[in-house]
Design an enzyme around this catalytic site. Structure first.
Site, short mmCIF file in Angstrom:
data_model
loop_
_atom_site.label_atom_id
_atom_site.label_comp_id
_atom_site.label_asym_id
_atom_site.label_seq_id
_atom_site.Cartn_x
_atom_site.Cartn_y
_atom_site.Cartn_z
N ASN A 8 0.87 -1.18 0.00
CA ASN A 8 0.00 0.00 0.00
C ASN A 8 0.91 1.23 0.00
O ASN A 8 1.47 1.58 1.03
CB ASN A 8 -0.89 -0.03 1.25
CG ASN A 8 -1.75 1.21 1.37
OD1 ASN A 8 -1.87 1.99 0.42
ND2 ASN A 8 -2.35 1.42 2.54
N TRP A 9 1.03 1.84 -1.18
CA TRP A 9 1.92 3.03 -1.27
C TRP A 9 1.31 4.24 -0.60
O TRP A 9 1.97 5.25 -0.42
CB TRP A 9 2.19 3.36 -2.75
CG TRP A 9 3.08 2.39 -3.46
CD1 TRP A 9 3.52 1.18 -3.00
CD2 TRP A 9 3.64 2.55 -4.78
NE1 TRP A 9 4.31 0.57 -3.95
CE2 TRP A 9 4.40 1.39 -5.04
CE3 TRP A 9 3.56 3.53 -5.76
CZ2 TRP A 9 5.09 1.20 -6.25
CZ3 TRP A 9 4.24 3.36 -6.95
CH2 TRP A 9 5.00 2.19 -7.19
N LYS A 10 0.01 4.19 -0.28
CA LYS A 10 -0.72 5.37 0.23
C LYS A 10 -0.50 6.53 -0.75
O LYS A 10 -0.40 6.30 -1.94
CB LYS A 10 -0.26 5.71 1.65
CG LYS A 10 -0.32 4.49 2.58
CD LYS A 10 -0.21 4.82 4.01
CE LYS A 10 -0.28 3.53 4.82
NZ LYS A 10 -0.37 3.76 6.25
N HIS A 93 -9.67 1.40 4.60
CA HIS A 93 -8.42 1.58 5.35
C HIS A 93 -8.70 2.54 6.50
O HIS A 93 -9.52 3.45 6.38
CB HIS A 93 -7.33 2.15 4.42
CG HIS A 93 -5.99 2.16 5.08
ND1 HIS A 93 -5.62 3.14 5.96
CD2 HIS A 93 -4.95 1.30 5.00
CE1 HIS A 93 -4.39 2.88 6.40
NE2 HIS A 93 -3.96 1.76 5.84
N GLU A 95 -7.19 4.99 7.57
CA GLU A 95 -7.01 6.42 7.24
C GLU A 95 -8.27 6.96 6.56
O GLU A 95 -8.62 8.12 6.71
CB GLU A 95 -5.76 6.59 6.36
CG GLU A 95 -4.49 6.47 7.20
CD GLU A 95 -3.30 5.90 6.47
OE1 GLU A 95 -3.30 5.87 5.23
OE2 GLU A 95 -2.35 5.48 7.16
N GLU A 163 -5.69 -4.46 10.89
CA GLU A 163 -4.66 -3.45 11.06
C GLU A 163 -4.96 -2.60 12.29
O GLU A 163 -5.76 -1.65 12.22
CB GLU A 163 -4.61 -2.52 9.85
CG GLU A 163 -4.31 -3.21 8.53
CD GLU A 163 -3.74 -2.23 7.52
OE1 GLU A 163 -2.57 -2.38 7.16
OE2 GLU A 163 -4.46 -1.31 7.13
N GLY A 169 2.08 2.72 10.76
CA GLY A 169 3.04 3.81 10.57
C GLY A 169 3.75 4.25 11.84
O GLY A 169 4.37 5.31 11.86
N SER A 201 3.03 -1.66 10.60
CA SER A 201 4.47 -1.70 10.83
C SER A 201 5.10 -3.06 10.50
O SER A 201 5.97 -3.54 11.23
CB SER A 201 4.81 -1.26 12.26
OG SER A 201 4.43 0.09 12.44
N GLY A 223 4.70 1.54 4.81
CA GLY A 223 6.02 2.18 4.72
C GLY A 223 7.09 1.29 4.11
O GLY A 223 7.84 1.73 3.21
#
Ligand code: PGA
Length: 236
Positions: A8-10, A93, A95, A163, A169, A201, A223
């Site tokens: 997941n590059w976000k 997600h 976020e 998650e 993160g 993470s 990440g």
């Protein structure tokens, strides 16, 4: 056993990054039996689908709208994503739940749209630190899972990613025991055996241990998926 590795590059990456990242991964993709799904931001999906041609990697988006087309300025439909070669879409997600107020009902509708477009929905769930500390993590996550899974979900077209919010993160991975307990509870709570991923993470150092746990069918990597050397190790 083959595992599912989702990158997941976000909201990160660029065309230049993609041009170095994909060739570096090609030999790892050729030699792994793991299913790798790469989820870049929308603008990079189409060029990435061309760059990944001939590799075993699948292309995934990070979000979609619930309807196939219409007056929704700025939105992208699941049908459009399927049209350009996506096989998967991440929905819900944390976020998106936290920063864009997405509810379980909306996420369920998005997952249904992903299924209707013939793709795999990667549905994210997870508890906050406050919930974890109050001892209600398992009940909360099970309830979130049941409320986010549409009736169209099958083991073939759905993955559920656990998650914990406090692990995303932050460098604070959930312990192997916490992951095991949650995945066991999720496995028992879902009527059909939907593949379960862990995210939060995940690094090249902890991925092997996490992937060896019972009912962990894969990992969702944020990440560390942007670090070529780290992601190569995770794929292997
Ligand atoms: P992280 O992100 O690996 O950077 O913690 C995971 C995610 O948000 O999907």
């Amino acid at each position: 056993m083959a595992k599912i590795i989702v990158a997941n590059w976000k909201m990160n990456g660029s065309l230049a990054f993609m041009k170095t990242w994909v060739p570096a991964l090609t030999s790892d993709l050729a030699s792994t039996s793991n299913q790798v799904i790469i989820c870049p931001p929308f603008p990079f999906l189409f060029p990435l689908s061309a760059a990944l041609k001939g590799t075993s990697a699948h292309l995934g988006a990070q979000n979609c709208h619930t309807t196939p087309h219409g007056p929704f300025t700025g939105e992208v439909s699941a049908a459009m994503l399927a049209d350009i070669g996506c096989q998967a879409v991440i929905v819900g997600h944390s976020e998106r739940r936290t920063l864009f107020s997405e509810t379980n009902d909306l996420i369920k509708a998005k997952a249904e749209a992903v299924h209707a477009a013939g793709m795999t929905a990667i549905i994210c769930i997870g508890e906050s630190l406050t919930i974890r500390q109050s001892g209600r993590a398992i009940d909360t996550v099970i309830q979130q899972c049941q409320a986010s899974l549409p009736p169209s979900a099958t083991p073939e077209n759905t993955r559920v990613a656990y998650e914990p919010l406090w692990a995303i993160g932050t460098g604070l991975t959930a312990s192997l025991r916490e992951i095991t307990e949650m995945h066991q509870a999720l496995h028992a709570a879902t009527k059909v055996p939907i593949p379960l991923l862990y995210g939060g993470s995940v690094t090249e150092e902890n991925a092997t241990d996490i992937l060896s746990l019972p009912h962990v069918d894969g990992v969702l990597v944020g990440g560390a998926s942007l670090n070529m050397a780290a992601f190569q190790k995770i794929i292997r």
